[in-house]
Design an enzyme around this catalytic site. Structure first.
Site, PDB file in Angstrom:
ATOM      1  N   ASP A  49       0.766  -1.338   0.070  1.00 24.28           N
ATOM      2  CA  ASP A  49      -0.183   0.019   0.018  1.00 24.28           C
ATOM      3  C   ASP A  49       0.906   1.240  -0.020  1.00 24.28           C
ATOM      4  O   ASP A  49       1.575   1.719   1.017  1.00 24.28           O
ATOM      5  CB  ASP A  49      -0.823   0.011   1.294  1.00 24.28           C
ATOM      6  CG  ASP A  49      -1.872   1.082   1.082  1.00 24.28           C
ATOM      7  OD1 ASP A  49      -2.915   1.046   0.619  1.00 24.28           O
ATOM      8  OD2 ASP A  49      -1.485   2.131   1.786  1.00 24.28           O
ATOM      9  N   TYR A  91       3.380   9.962  -0.698  1.00 21.91           N
ATOM     10  CA  TYR A  91       4.442   9.317   0.214  1.00 21.91           C
ATOM     11  C   TYR A  91       5.685   9.599  -0.559  1.00 21.91           C
ATOM     12  O   TYR A  91       6.814   9.378   0.000  1.00 21.91           O
ATOM     13  CB  TYR A  91       4.121   7.894   0.360  1.00 21.91           C
ATOM     14  CG  TYR A  91       2.770   7.499   1.159  1.00 21.91           C
ATOM     15  CD1 TYR A  91       2.146   8.521   1.676  1.00 21.91           C
ATOM     16  CD2 TYR A  91       2.633   6.004   1.078  1.00 21.91           C
ATOM     17  CE1 TYR A  91       0.937   7.972   2.342  1.00 21.91           C
ATOM     18  CE2 TYR A  91       1.459   5.563   1.910  1.00 21.91           C
ATOM     19  CZ  TYR A  91       0.593   6.648   2.276  1.00 21.91           C
ATOM     20  OH  TYR A  91      -0.573   6.267   2.972  1.00 21.91           O
ATOM     21  N   LYS A 121      -2.732   5.861  -4.593  1.00 19.17           N
ATOM     22  CA  LYS A 121      -3.508   6.858  -4.210  1.00 19.17           C
ATOM     23  C   LYS A 121      -3.773   8.336  -4.984  1.00 19.17           C
ATOM     24  O   LYS A 121      -2.401   8.591  -5.151  1.00 19.17           O
ATOM     25  CB  LYS A 121      -3.892   7.194  -2.843  1.00 19.17           C
ATOM     26  CG  LYS A 121      -3.703   5.635  -1.968  1.00 19.17           C
ATOM     27  CD  LYS A 121      -3.966   5.884  -0.279  1.00 19.17           C
ATOM     28  CE  LYS A 121      -3.751   4.897   0.533  1.00 19.17           C
ATOM     29  NZ  LYS A 121      -2.133   4.820   0.887  1.00 19.17           N
ATOM     30  N   HIS A 155      -7.483   9.603  -2.127  1.00 23.35           N
ATOM     31  CA  HIS A 155      -6.784   9.723  -0.747  1.00 23.35           C
ATOM     32  C   HIS A 155      -7.701  10.234   0.534  1.00 23.35           C
ATOM     33  O   HIS A 155      -7.647   9.688   1.688  1.00 23.35           O
ATOM     34  CB  HIS A 155      -5.399  10.290  -0.858  1.00 23.35           C
ATOM     35  CG  HIS A 155      -4.356   9.936   0.307  1.00 23.35           C
ATOM     36  ND1 HIS A 155      -2.981   9.590  -0.212  1.00 23.35           N
ATOM     37  CD2 HIS A 155      -4.478   9.466   1.469  1.00 23.35           C
ATOM     38  CE1 HIS A 155      -2.409   9.380   0.905  1.00 23.35           C
ATOM     39  NE2 HIS A 155      -3.196   9.279   1.903  1.00 23.35           N
TER      40      HIS A 155
HETATM   41  P1  NAD Z   1       0.779   1.589  11.661  1.00 26.23           P
HETATM   42  O1  NAD Z   1      -0.408   1.698  12.952  1.00 26.23           O
HETATM   43  O2  NAD Z   1       0.976   0.443  10.855  1.00 26.23           O
HETATM   44  O3  NAD Z   1       2.148   2.085  12.868  1.00 26.23           O
HETATM   45  C1  NAD Z   1       3.435   1.946  12.274  1.00 26.23           C
HETATM   46  C2  NAD Z   1       4.396   2.086  13.389  1.00 26.23           C
HETATM   47  O4  NAD Z   1       3.833   1.118  14.319  1.00 26.23           O
HETATM   48  C3  NAD Z   1       5.914   1.897  12.947  1.00 26.23           C
HETATM   49  O5  NAD Z   1       6.531   2.953  12.502  1.00 26.23           O
HETATM   50  C4  NAD Z   1       6.277   1.140  14.138  1.00 26.23           C
HETATM   51  O6  NAD Z   1       6.982   2.303  14.821  1.00 26.23           O
HETATM   52  C5  NAD Z   1       5.393   0.421  14.894  1.00 26.23           C
HETATM   53  N1  NAD Z   1       5.225  -1.069  14.656  1.00 26.23           N
HETATM   54  C6  NAD Z   1       5.339  -1.651  13.675  1.00 26.23           C
HETATM   55  N2  NAD Z   1       5.381  -2.878  13.746  1.00 26.23           N
HETATM   56  C7  NAD Z   1       5.660  -3.180  15.310  1.00 26.23           C
HETATM   57  C8  NAD Z   1       5.677  -4.314  15.917  1.00 26.23           C
HETATM   58  N3  NAD Z   1       5.520  -5.541  15.571  1.00 26.23           N
HETATM   59  N4  NAD Z   1       6.019  -3.966  17.455  1.00 26.23           N
HETATM   60  C9  NAD Z   1       6.074  -2.649  17.762  1.00 26.23           C
HETATM   61  N5  NAD Z   1       5.599  -1.579  16.967  1.00 26.23           N
HETATM   62  C10 NAD Z   1       5.670  -1.794  15.612  1.00 26.23           C
HETATM   63  O7  NAD Z   1       0.620   3.291  11.179  1.00 26.23           O
HETATM   64  P2  NAD Z   1       0.769   3.641   9.766  1.00 26.23           P
HETATM   65  O8  NAD Z   1       2.027   3.268   9.006  1.00 26.23           O
HETATM   66  O9  NAD Z   1       0.403   5.063   9.646  1.00 26.23           O
HETATM   67  O10 NAD Z   1      -0.239   2.697   8.760  1.00 26.23           O
HETATM   68  C11 NAD Z   1      -0.075   1.604   7.977  1.00 26.23           C
HETATM   69  C12 NAD Z   1      -0.422   1.799   6.561  1.00 26.23           C
HETATM   70  O11 NAD Z   1      -1.383   2.564   6.349  1.00 26.23           O
HETATM   71  C13 NAD Z   1       0.770   3.071   6.254  1.00 26.23           C
HETATM   72  O12 NAD Z   1       2.049   2.673   5.901  1.00 26.23           O
HETATM   73  C14 NAD Z   1       0.070   3.240   4.814  1.00 26.23           C
HETATM   74  O13 NAD Z   1       0.206   2.508   3.860  1.00 26.23           O
HETATM   75  C15 NAD Z   1      -1.626   3.410   5.281  1.00 26.23           C
HETATM   76  N6  NAD Z   1      -2.065   4.695   5.651  1.00 26.23           N
HETATM   77  C16 NAD Z   1      -2.834   5.441   5.035  1.00 26.23           C
HETATM   78  C17 NAD Z   1      -3.350   6.556   5.377  1.00 26.23           C
HETATM   79  C18 NAD Z   1      -4.445   7.258   4.684  1.00 26.23           C
HETATM   80  O14 NAD Z   1      -4.740   8.464   4.767  1.00 26.23           O
HETATM   81  N7  NAD Z   1      -5.013   6.595   3.699  1.00 26.23           N
HETATM   82  C19 NAD Z   1      -2.767   7.157   6.231  1.00 26.23           C
HETATM   83  C20 NAD Z   1      -1.688   6.623   7.221  1.00 26.23           C
HETATM   84  C21 NAD Z   1      -1.494   5.387   6.773  1.00 26.23           C
END
Ligand code: NAD
Length: 275
Positions: free
Chosen positions: A45, A50, A75, A108
């Site tokens: 994704d 990004y 997106k 998005h």
């Molecule tokens: P997330 O909830 O996946 O959190 C990521 C953070 O969690 C990492 O930086 C890391 O610090 C921590 N983490 C990951 N794996 C871990 C583990 N096993 N143990 C402990 N900590 C851990 O947040 P995200 O990256 O914002 O969301 C996931 C994906 O969703 C994004 O990468 C993106 O592709 C998507 N996204 C979309 C939007 C949108 O507006 N559509 C906004 C934000 C994110």
């Protein structure tokens, strides 16, 4: 490890677990996505905003994995909404990704102040008809935004990708989605590390019982709720940990106790205000 697939309302199939690359440094993206592909992820994704689509594209090209085994989402960003600009943005995303088509293209954010999301939605439908994307969907759409595109176009989104984690579950949005067969993609599934989700006793006690990490418990909760998730991590060990969710199951009580953590705790932007 076989990742379960969900069938979208347009008949296409999506791996329920993927890898997200929000805030993955463009200079590191090829290496990190290559790690994820080696671990076994086949669903990535990304988004134009990004700034790392090129790194995703290089990792895909280097992997040698047949295109049909991959599921790639990107997106349309707010400033590219509108018919012509959306078509131009899609062309640039495909070029950066080195792909002929993506599997899923999303608006998005609704960006209500622009008032272009219905027009943009119709442009996405044209892209699907032209074979540039297999499925189309939206992201960060609240109930009024969903109701408006449903009323003003004949096209139901395949997914709505929204902020969703135990403190913030958006029941009204997911209920409207379920009514129309719109799959829920949960972004920020781990709360983006913005509250101590992984230290809550309600989570750590379940983790101890299953000999799993707190992150695995939260991600497993999403899977059992029926959400599509794509947690992000730069660390190969965590990328592998987040993939390892399919050799255990939460009980009904465990699942319910995590659902009961809801407290209206949004950690990201409010879709009414992000323009
Ligand atoms: P997330 O909830 O996946 O959190 C990521 C953070 O969690 C990492 O930086 C890391 O610090 C921590 N983490 C990951 N794996 C871990 C583990 N096993 N143990 C402990 N900590 C851990 O947040 P995200 O990256 O914002 O969301 C996931 C994906 O969703 C994004 O990468 C993106 O592709 C998507 N996204 C979309 C939007 C949108 O507006 N559509 C906004 C934000 C994110």
């Amino acid at each position: 490890m076989t990742i379960p697939a969900l069938t979208l309302n347009d008949g296409h199939s999506i791996p329920q677990l993927g890898f997200g690359v929000f805030k993955v440094d463009p200079a590191e993206t090829e290496r990190i996505v290559s790690d994820a592909l080696e671990v076994g992820y086949r669903h990535i994704d990304t988004a134009a905003i990004y700034g790392n689509e090129s790194g995703v594209g290089r990792a895909i090209a280097a992997s040698g994995i047949p295109r049909e085994e991959l599921f790639i989402t990107t997106k349309l960003y707010n400033e590219d909404q509108g018919t012509d600009s959306a078509h131009a943005a899609m062309a640039k995303s495909l070029e950066r990704l080195e792909l002929d088509y993506v599997d899923l293209y999303l608006i998005h954010w609704p960006s209500p102040a622009r008032n272009l999301y219905v027009e943009s939605w119709k442009a996405l439908d044209e892209m699907r008809a032209a074979g540039l994307t297999r499925s189309i969907g939206v992201s960060n759409f609240l109930v009024p935004h969903l109701e408006r595109i449903l009323a003003e176009s004949g096209t139901v989104p395949a997914v709505n990708q929204i902020e969703l984690h135990p403190y913030f579950q958006q029941p009204a949005v997911t209920a409207l989605g379920a009514e129309h067969g719109i799959a829920t993609e949960a972004w920020g599934p781990l709360g983006q590390g913005k509250y101590p989700l992984l230290e809550l006793p309600e989570i750590t006690e379940i983790a101890t019982a299953h000999e799993k990490s707190a992150a695995q418990i939260v991600l497993r909760w999403h899977i059992q709720q029926g959400h599509i998730v794509f947690p992000k991590s730069n660390s190969r060990a965590r990328i592998a940990e987040n993939f390892d969710l399919f050799d255990f199951e939460l009980t009904g009580d465990e699942q319910a106790s995590i659902t009961a953590l809801e407290r209206g705790g949004r950690v990201g932007g409010d879709p009414n205000e992000v323009n």
